[in-house]
Each structure stands twice: as C-alpha cells, then as structure tokens.
Design a protein around this motif. Structure first.
Motif, PDB file in Angstrom:
ATOM      1  N   VAL A 118       0.830  -1.209   0.000  1.00 40.16           N
ATOM      2  CA  VAL A 118       0.000   0.000   0.000  1.00 40.16           C
ATOM      3  C   VAL A 118       0.863   1.258   0.000  1.00 40.16           C
ATOM      4  O   VAL A 118       0.533   2.236  -0.683  1.00 40.16           O
ATOM      5  N   TYR A 119       1.973   1.264   0.715  1.00 38.18           N
ATOM      6  CA  TYR A 119       2.835   2.449   0.723  1.00 38.18           C
ATOM      7  C   TYR A 119       3.548   2.606  -0.614  1.00 38.18           C
ATOM      8  O   TYR A 119       3.733   3.721  -1.087  1.00 38.18           O
ATOM      9  N   ASP A 120       3.969   1.509  -1.220  1.00 40.42           N
ATOM     10  CA  ASP A 120       4.582   1.601  -2.547  1.00 40.42           C
ATOM     11  C   ASP A 120       3.603   2.208  -3.542  1.00 40.42           C
ATOM     12  O   ASP A 120       3.974   3.044  -4.369  1.00 40.42           O
ATOM     13  N   GLU A 121       2.350   1.792  -3.469  1.00 40.03           N
ATOM     14  CA  GLU A 121       1.343   2.279  -4.408  1.00 40.03           C
ATOM     15  C   GLU A 121       0.993   3.746  -4.156  1.00 40.03           C
ATOM     16  O   GLU A 121       0.916   4.549  -5.080  1.00 40.03           O
ATOM     17  N   VAL A 122       0.783   4.103  -2.903  1.00 36.40           N
ATOM     18  CA  VAL A 122       0.320   5.449  -2.565  1.00 36.40           C
ATOM     19  C   VAL A 122       1.456   6.473  -2.576  1.00 36.40           C
ATOM     20  O   VAL A 122       1.271   7.598  -3.048  1.00 36.40           O
ATOM     21  N   LEU A 123       2.628   6.091  -2.089  1.00 35.18           N
ATOM     22  CA  LEU A 123       3.716   7.052  -1.929  1.00 35.18           C
ATOM     23  C   LEU A 123       4.761   6.994  -3.031  1.00 35.18           C
ATOM     24  O   LEU A 123       5.517   7.948  -3.214  1.00 35.18           O
ATOM     25  N   GLY A 124       4.846   5.879  -3.724  1.00 34.77           N
ATOM     26  CA  GLY A 124       5.832   5.754  -4.800  1.00 34.77           C
ATOM     27  C   GLY A 124       7.246   5.977  -4.302  1.00 34.77           C
ATOM     28  O   GLY A 124       7.688   5.342  -3.347  1.00 34.77           O
ATOM     29  N   ASP A 125       7.945   6.934  -4.914  1.00 32.07           N
ATOM     30  CA  ASP A 125       9.332   7.234  -4.542  1.00 32.07           C
ATOM     31  C   ASP A 125       9.449   8.355  -3.514  1.00 32.07           C
ATOM     32  O   ASP A 125      10.551   8.832  -3.246  1.00 32.07           O
ATOM     33  N   SER A 126       8.340   8.771  -2.936  1.00 33.75           N
ATOM     34  CA  SER A 126       8.368   9.937  -2.048  1.00 33.75           C
ATOM     35  C   SER A 126       8.574   9.602  -0.572  1.00 33.75           C
ATOM     36  O   SER A 126       8.442  10.463   0.280  1.00 33.75           O
ATOM     37  N   TYR A 127       8.898   8.349  -0.262  1.00 35.42           N
ATOM     38  CA  TYR A 127       9.164   7.975   1.139  1.00 35.42           C
ATOM     39  C   TYR A 127      10.390   7.077   1.201  1.00 35.42           C
ATOM     40  O   TYR A 127      10.861   6.583   0.191  1.00 35.42           O
ATOM     41  N   VAL A 128      10.902   6.890   2.408  1.00 32.10           N
ATOM     42  CA  VAL A 128      12.033   5.986   2.616  1.00 32.10           C
ATOM     43  C   VAL A 128      11.463   4.641   3.048  1.00 32.10           C
ATOM     44  O   VAL A 128      10.949   4.512   4.158  1.00 32.10           O
ATOM     45  N   PRO A 129      11.499   3.640   2.159  1.00 32.27           N
ATOM     46  CA  PRO A 129      10.958   2.331   2.513  1.00 32.27           C
ATOM     47  C   PRO A 129      11.957   1.510   3.331  1.00 32.27           C
ATOM     48  O   PRO A 129      13.154   1.518   3.053  1.00 32.27           O
ATOM     49  N   ILE A 130      11.469   0.825   4.340  1.00 33.57           N
ATOM     50  CA  ILE A 130      12.303  -0.037   5.174  1.00 33.57           C
ATOM     51  C   ILE A 130      11.952  -1.472   4.820  1.00 33.57           C
ATOM     52  O   ILE A 130      10.867  -1.960   5.148  1.00 33.57           O
ATOM     53  N   ASP A 131      12.868  -2.149   4.110  1.00 36.25           N
ATOM     54  CA  ASP A 131      12.608  -3.515   3.647  1.00 36.25           C
ATOM     55  C   ASP A 131      12.399  -4.504   4.787  1.00 36.25           C
ATOM     56  O   ASP A 131      11.432  -5.234   4.808  1.00 36.25           O
ATOM     57  N   ASN A 132      13.312  -4.549   5.709  1.00 34.96           N
ATOM     58  CA  ASN A 132      13.240  -5.506   6.815  1.00 34.96           C
ATOM     59  C   ASN A 132      12.708  -4.775   8.047  1.00 34.96           C
ATOM     60  O   ASN A 132      13.393  -4.606   9.038  1.00 34.96           O
ATOM     61  N   TYR A 133      11.440  -4.342   7.970  1.00 33.87           N
ATOM     62  CA  TYR A 133      10.871  -3.429   8.960  1.00 33.87           C
ATOM     63  C   TYR A 133      10.675  -4.034  10.342  1.00 33.87           C
ATOM     64  O   TYR A 133      10.372  -3.322  11.285  1.00 33.87           O
ATOM     65  N   GLN A 134      10.871  -5.329  10.488  1.00 41.98           N
ATOM     66  CA  GLN A 134      10.665  -5.959  11.795  1.00 41.98           C
ATOM     67  C   GLN A 134      11.928  -5.980  12.651  1.00 41.98           C
ATOM     68  O   GLN A 134      11.886  -6.449  13.780  1.00 41.98           O
ATOM     69  N   THR A 135      13.033  -5.464  12.125  1.00 42.91           N
ATOM     70  CA  THR A 135      14.266  -5.435  12.911  1.00 42.91           C
ATOM     71  C   THR A 135      14.685  -3.994  13.190  1.00 42.91           C
ATOM     72  O   THR A 135      14.725  -3.165  12.282  1.00 42.91           O
ATOM     73  N   PRO A 136      14.977  -3.675  14.438  1.00 48.15           N
ATOM     74  CA  PRO A 136      15.399  -2.316  14.791  1.00 48.15           C
ATOM     75  C   PRO A 136      16.641  -1.862  14.012  1.00 48.15           C
ATOM     76  O   PRO A 136      16.776  -0.692  13.691  1.00 48.15           O
ATOM     77  N   LYS A 137      17.531  -2.781  13.693  1.00 48.99           N
ATOM     78  CA  LYS A 137      18.764  -2.417  12.974  1.00 48.99           C
ATOM     79  C   LYS A 137      18.438  -1.819  11.605  1.00 48.99           C
ATOM     80  O   LYS A 137      19.101  -0.891  11.150  1.00 48.99           O
ATOM     81  N   ALA A 138      17.423  -2.340  10.921  1.00 51.43           N
ATOM     82  CA  ALA A 138      17.032  -1.811   9.610  1.00 51.43           C
ATOM     83  C   ALA A 138      16.586  -0.354   9.730  1.00 51.43           C
ATOM     84  O   ALA A 138      16.945   0.486   8.899  1.00 51.43           O
ATOM     85  N   TRP A 139      15.837  -0.028  10.759  1.00 49.07           N
ATOM     86  CA  TRP A 139      15.371   1.342  10.966  1.00 49.07           C
ATOM     87  C   TRP A 139      16.547   2.245  11.322  1.00 49.07           C
ATOM     88  O   TRP A 139      16.648   3.362  10.835  1.00 49.07           O
TER      89      TRP A 139
END
Length: 60
Positions: free
Chosen positions: A35-56
């Motif tokens: 949903v974020y890829d569709e709505v925001l496209g390239d206008s946000y910073v996507p976090i691929d492995n969002y379940q790990t604090p290190k990724a953030w």
C-alpha cells in the motif's frame, strides 16, 4: 530539528496517515508494504526488513 513520521506496520488500510504527514511537509520512513509503494511511490524511505530495529537505525 527535523521532524519525521515513522510507520512500523505490516499492514495498512489506505496509507492516510503517511499522506497527511507528507501533506504537512514531514518526511516519511515506513515499512515497505504494497500500500505504501502504491500510494507514496518514490516519495518515502521504505524499510525492507521493517521488523528489525537495525534496519530502521541504518535508514535513519
């Protein structure tokens, strides 16, 4: 000091929260979900492995 919006979700309805944040000029870092890829496209910073604090931490 810069303000950011962080969304740590595995699902989201329509992306309204991040759209409102961007409307106010707030940069958005969010879980990389369809949903974020569709709505925001390239206008946000996507976090691929969002379940790990290190990724953030790495993206921040």
């Amino acid at each position: 000091m810069q303000t950011y919006t962080f969304r740590l979700l595995s699902h989201e309805g329509f992306g309204r929260t991040v759209i409102e944040a961007q409307h106010r000029g707030t940069p958005v870092m969010a879980s990389k979900i369809p949903v974020y890829d569709e709505v925001l496209g390239d206008s946000y910073v996507p976090i691929d492995n969002y379940q790990t604090p290190k990724a953030w931490q790495t993206c921040y």
